[in-house]
Structure formats: C-alpha cells, structure tokens
Design a protein around this motif. Structure first.
Motif, PDB file in Angstrom:
ATOM      1  N   ASN A   7      77.861  44.233  41.014  1.00  0.00           N
ATOM      2  CA  ASN A   7      78.883  43.204  40.805  1.00  0.00           C
ATOM      3  C   ASN A   7      80.001  43.811  39.959  1.00  0.00           C
ATOM      4  O   ASN A   7      80.020  45.025  39.720  1.00  0.00           O
ATOM      5  N   GLU A   8      80.933  42.981  39.500  1.00  0.00           N
ATOM      6  CA  GLU A   8      82.087  43.519  38.763  1.00  0.00           C
ATOM      7  C   GLU A   8      81.692  44.252  37.487  1.00  0.00           C
ATOM      8  O   GLU A   8      82.411  45.148  37.041  1.00  0.00           O
ATOM      9  N   ARG A   9      80.573  43.880  36.895  1.00  0.00           N
ATOM     10  CA  ARG A   9      80.130  44.529  35.652  1.00  0.00           C
ATOM     11  C   ARG A   9      79.314  45.791  35.950  1.00  0.00           C
ATOM     12  O   ARG A   9      79.593  46.866  35.414  1.00  0.00           O
ATOM     13  N   THR A  10      78.307  45.667  36.800  1.00  0.00           N
ATOM     14  CA  THR A  10      77.409  46.805  37.038  1.00  0.00           C
ATOM     15  C   THR A  10      78.101  47.929  37.812  1.00  0.00           C
ATOM     16  O   THR A  10      77.709  49.091  37.681  1.00  0.00           O
ATOM     17  N   ILE A  11      79.144  47.609  38.568  1.00  0.00           N
ATOM     18  CA  ILE A  11      79.836  48.668  39.311  1.00  0.00           C
ATOM     19  C   ILE A  11      80.513  49.638  38.341  1.00  0.00           C
ATOM     20  O   ILE A  11      80.589  50.846  38.608  1.00  0.00           O
ATOM     21  N   VAL A  12      80.964  49.134  37.203  1.00  0.00           N
ATOM     22  CA  VAL A  12      81.578  50.000  36.187  1.00  0.00           C
ATOM     23  C   VAL A  12      80.511  50.914  35.577  1.00  0.00           C
ATOM     24  O   VAL A  12      80.727  52.121  35.415  1.00  0.00           O
ATOM     25  N   THR A  13      79.351  50.360  35.273  1.00  0.00           N
ATOM     26  CA  THR A  13      78.234  51.152  34.727  1.00  0.00           C
ATOM     27  C   THR A  13      77.865  52.283  35.678  1.00  0.00           C
ATOM     28  O   THR A  13      77.691  53.440  35.272  1.00  0.00           O
ATOM     29  N   ALA A  14      77.758  51.950  36.974  1.00  0.00           N
ATOM     30  CA  ALA A  14      77.366  52.950  37.976  1.00  0.00           C
ATOM     31  C   ALA A  14      78.454  53.993  38.175  1.00  0.00           C
ATOM     32  O   ALA A  14      78.169  55.186  38.338  1.00  0.00           O
ATOM     33  N   ALA A  15      79.710  53.577  38.152  1.00  0.00           N
ATOM     34  CA  ALA A  15      80.813  54.525  38.313  1.00  0.00           C
ATOM     35  C   ALA A  15      80.871  55.490  37.134  1.00  0.00           C
ATOM     36  O   ALA A  15      81.078  56.697  37.310  1.00  0.00           O
ATOM     37  N   GLU A  16      80.679  54.962  35.934  1.00  0.00           N
ATOM     38  CA  GLU A  16      80.701  55.817  34.746  1.00  0.00           C
ATOM     39  C   GLU A  16      79.559  56.833  34.775  1.00  0.00           C
ATOM     40  O   GLU A  16      79.698  57.953  34.290  1.00  0.00           O
ATOM     41  N   ALA A  17      78.436  56.467  35.400  1.00  0.00           N
ATOM     42  CA  ALA A  17      77.287  57.382  35.503  1.00  0.00           C
ATOM     43  C   ALA A  17      77.487  58.436  36.585  1.00  0.00           C
ATOM     44  O   ALA A  17      76.797  59.452  36.588  1.00  0.00           O
ATOM     45  N   GLY A  18      78.413  58.185  37.523  1.00  0.00           N
ATOM     46  CA  GLY A  18      78.682  59.205  38.528  1.00  0.00           C
ATOM     47  C   GLY A  18      78.785  58.737  39.964  1.00  0.00           C
ATOM     48  O   GLY A  18      79.079  59.527  40.857  1.00  0.00           O
ATOM     49  N   ALA A  19      78.536  57.458  40.240  1.00  0.00           N
ATOM     50  CA  ALA A  19      78.628  56.967  41.620  1.00  0.00           C
ATOM     51  C   ALA A  19      80.078  56.880  42.072  1.00  0.00           C
ATOM     52  O   ALA A  19      80.990  56.657  41.269  1.00  0.00           O
ATOM     53  N   ASP A  20      80.290  57.073  43.384  1.00  0.00           N
ATOM     54  CA  ASP A  20      81.628  56.899  43.952  1.00  0.00           C
ATOM     55  C   ASP A  20      81.614  55.980  45.175  1.00  0.00           C
ATOM     56  O   ASP A  20      82.655  55.636  45.715  1.00  0.00           O
ATOM     57  N   THR A  21      80.418  55.583  45.618  1.00  0.00           N
ATOM     58  CA  THR A  21      80.262  54.764  46.817  1.00  0.00           C
ATOM     59  C   THR A  21      79.296  53.636  46.468  1.00  0.00           C
ATOM     60  O   THR A  21      78.203  53.891  45.968  1.00  0.00           O
ATOM     61  N   PHE A  22      79.709  52.391  46.740  1.00  0.00           N
ATOM     62  CA  PHE A  22      78.995  51.241  46.195  1.00  0.00           C
ATOM     63  C   PHE A  22      78.659  50.229  47.285  1.00  0.00           C
ATOM     64  O   PHE A  22      79.546  49.772  48.007  1.00  0.00           O
ATOM     65  N   VAL A  23      77.392  49.901  47.374  1.00  0.00           N
ATOM     66  CA  VAL A  23      76.939  48.873  48.305  1.00  0.00           C
ATOM     67  C   VAL A  23      76.889  47.549  47.558  1.00  0.00           C
ATOM     68  O   VAL A  23      76.265  47.458  46.499  1.00  0.00           O
ATOM     69  N   ALA A  24      77.540  46.549  48.097  1.00  0.00           N
ATOM     70  CA  ALA A  24      77.531  45.218  47.485  1.00  0.00           C
ATOM     71  C   ALA A  24      77.273  44.202  48.583  1.00  0.00           C
ATOM     72  O   ALA A  24      77.974  44.198  49.596  1.00  0.00           O
ATOM     73  N   GLY A  25      76.268  43.372  48.391  1.00  0.00           N
ATOM     74  CA  GLY A  25      75.940  42.369  49.401  1.00  0.00           C
ATOM     75  C   GLY A  25      76.276  40.975  48.936  1.00  0.00           C
ATOM     76  O   GLY A  25      77.301  40.406  49.311  1.00  0.00           O
ATOM     77  N   SER A  26      75.431  40.442  48.070  1.00  0.00           N
ATOM     78  CA  SER A  26      75.595  39.061  47.616  1.00  0.00           C
ATOM     79  C   SER A  26      76.958  38.827  46.971  1.00  0.00           C
ATOM     80  O   SER A  26      77.601  37.806  47.218  1.00  0.00           O
ATOM     81  N   SER A  27      77.415  39.776  46.154  1.00  0.00           N
ATOM     82  CA  SER A  27      78.662  39.548  45.417  1.00  0.00           C
ATOM     83  C   SER A  27      79.866  39.482  46.352  1.00  0.00           C
ATOM     84  O   SER A  27      80.879  38.870  46.025  1.00  0.00           O
ATOM     85  N   VAL A  28      79.760  40.080  47.542  1.00  0.00           N
ATOM     86  CA  VAL A  28      80.856  40.016  48.517  1.00  0.00           C
ATOM     87  C   VAL A  28      80.714  38.795  49.414  1.00  0.00           C
ATOM     88  O   VAL A  28      81.635  37.982  49.543  1.00  0.00           O
ATOM     89  N   PHE A  29      79.568  38.650  50.054  1.00  0.00           N
ATOM     90  CA  PHE A  29      79.434  37.589  51.052  1.00  0.00           C
ATOM     91  C   PHE A  29      79.279  36.201  50.436  1.00  0.00           C
ATOM     92  O   PHE A  29      79.541  35.198  51.100  1.00  0.00           O
ATOM     93  N   ASN A  30      78.877  36.109  49.178  1.00  0.00           N
ATOM     94  CA  ASN A  30      78.776  34.805  48.522  1.00  0.00           C
ATOM     95  C   ASN A  30      80.081  34.419  47.844  1.00  0.00           C
ATOM     96  O   ASN A  30      80.193  33.330  47.276  1.00  0.00           O
ATOM     97  N   ALA A  31      81.069  35.321  47.898  1.00  0.00           N
ATOM     98  CA  ALA A  31      82.387  35.015  47.336  1.00  0.00           C
ATOM     99  C   ALA A  31      83.166  34.150  48.340  1.00  0.00           C
ATOM    100  O   ALA A  31      82.964  34.247  49.545  1.00  0.00           O
TER     101      ALA A  31
END
Length: 220
Positions: free
Chosen positions: A177-201
């Motif tokens: 989600n908007e918070r955890t994606i920052v945590t993952a990006a800071e750790a090194g991720a560049d590609t992000f799978v998001a399901g509920s946070s996109v389709f439930n928006a």
C-alpha cells in the motif's frame, strides 16, 4: 527511477476481467497469480485462462506460478505469450535450466521466494534471472499484511544486483500500500505487485499513480 506497478488481478472481478484490465491500463504490467491448490491452498487460473487474458490485456502479463512442478508447466505460459514467467524456488527441481528454457521461449525468467526462504543460495545465480520476487506475505491469498522481516533479503539482493551491474528487476508481492511500498523501495525493490489497494480503490488509475509516486523517490 520510476517504480513499476503491477496490479494483481487476484482481487479483480473475475466475471468482468476484460473491463477490469481496462481499469488498470496505466500500470506497467498485469500480475497474474496462477495457483494449483497444491503448492498453495488456493486455485485460480490455468494456461487457457492466461492465453485468453493475453488476447485482451492492454499491458504485458507478469505471470507468477504458485504451482508444483514448474519445470514441467512453466514453459507453457511462455509459449502463450506471457512477458514474464516467475516460478518458485521452493518448487523447481532445476531453476537454472528452467530459467534458460523460459528465456529461449522469449519470456523474462523470474524466481520467487517465500518469506521463510533464504536468498543467499540464489545470489550467485542472479545472471540466470531477469526478476527476483520476494514474497512479503505467505503466498496463496490476497489481502494479507506485509511482513517487514523480509526486507533484509531485498537489501542483500539490491546490493548484489547493483554491484554486478545486472538488469534484474526486484519485485515484492503482498500487503503493498502507500506506506509499505516506501519501506520496500527503500530496501531495494523496484517492481511492486499491488492487488487489494488498487482494485478496492474507487479509481484504480489514481491509486496506481499514488503508489508509483510514493515509491519512485526511493527506488535505487
């Protein structure tokens, strides 16, 4: 660098998948979770369904195989045109041979690890893969909470990829989600799978833009 956002259709309306794909056309790829009710306790799509999605999708397909015996079944997904095929390290008998087969069929080859699987044995194999997926939940169901203890694996991967100059995408999947994606990006991720946070928006396109903006300033 801009973050790649790959919405997972696991939480989409399965009765209207073509319409649902249109709602996420501003994303980078479509993440398709293939589950066999053996490797994980859930059953979703098979090769024919993926082939049908391929025909109507406005975006390339990022197929994630949560199945037993990917050495046998994974090449079929490359053959129907999937852009990227990711199989699980825990399920593959010969990950390197399988990755080479997928590449020979024109797909990007990805390897995935569950939260409890160590990444160290795979670091020296990175040249064989185009993507490494670090699961940030236990695979099988959407809507789970992000497991932050998986972040050191991402940091190890980022160090190895950056140090080698390889073009390997580092993907995370689960609880994004908007918070955890920052945590993952800071750790090194560049590609992000998001399901509920996109389709439930209410507006998936707005949510995709929000996630991309949240991550992009932190992507290495």
């Amino acid at each position: 660098m801009a973050a790649r956002i790959n919405p997972s259709i696991l939480t989409a309306d399965f009765a209207n998948l073509e319409r649902e794909l249109g709602r996420i056309a501003t994303a980078d790829l479509v993440h398709v979770d293939v589950m066999d009710n053996h490797f994980v306790p859930n059953l979703t799509f098979g090769p024919r369904m993926v082939e049908s999605l391929q025909r109507v999708s406005p975006l390339p397909l990022d197929v994630h195989l949560m199945i037993d015996d990917p050495d046998r079944w994974a090449p079929g997904y490359a053959e129907v045109g999937a852009f990227s095929v990711t199989f699980h390290a825990e399920a593959a008998a010969d990950p390197v041979t399988l990755a080479r087969r997928l590449r020979s069929l024109g797909a990007r080859a990805g390897i995935a690890v569950k939260p409890g699987t160590a990444i160290e044995p795979y670091l020296e194999l990175l040249p064989e893969f185009d993507q490494v997926l670090v699961m940030t939940v236990e695979p099988g169901f959407g809507g789970q909470s992000f497991i932050e203890s998986t972040m050191p694996k991402l940091a190890l991967l980022r160090e190895a990829v950056s140090g080698s100059g390889l073009d390997v995408w580092l993907q995370v999947d689960g609880g994004i989600n908007e918070r955890t994606i920052v945590t993952a990006a800071e750790a090194g991720a560049d590609t992000f799978v998001a399901g509920s946070s996109v389709f439930n928006a209410g507006e998936p396109a707005e949510q995709i833009a929000l996630l991309r903006a949240a991550a992009s300033g932190h992507v290495h």
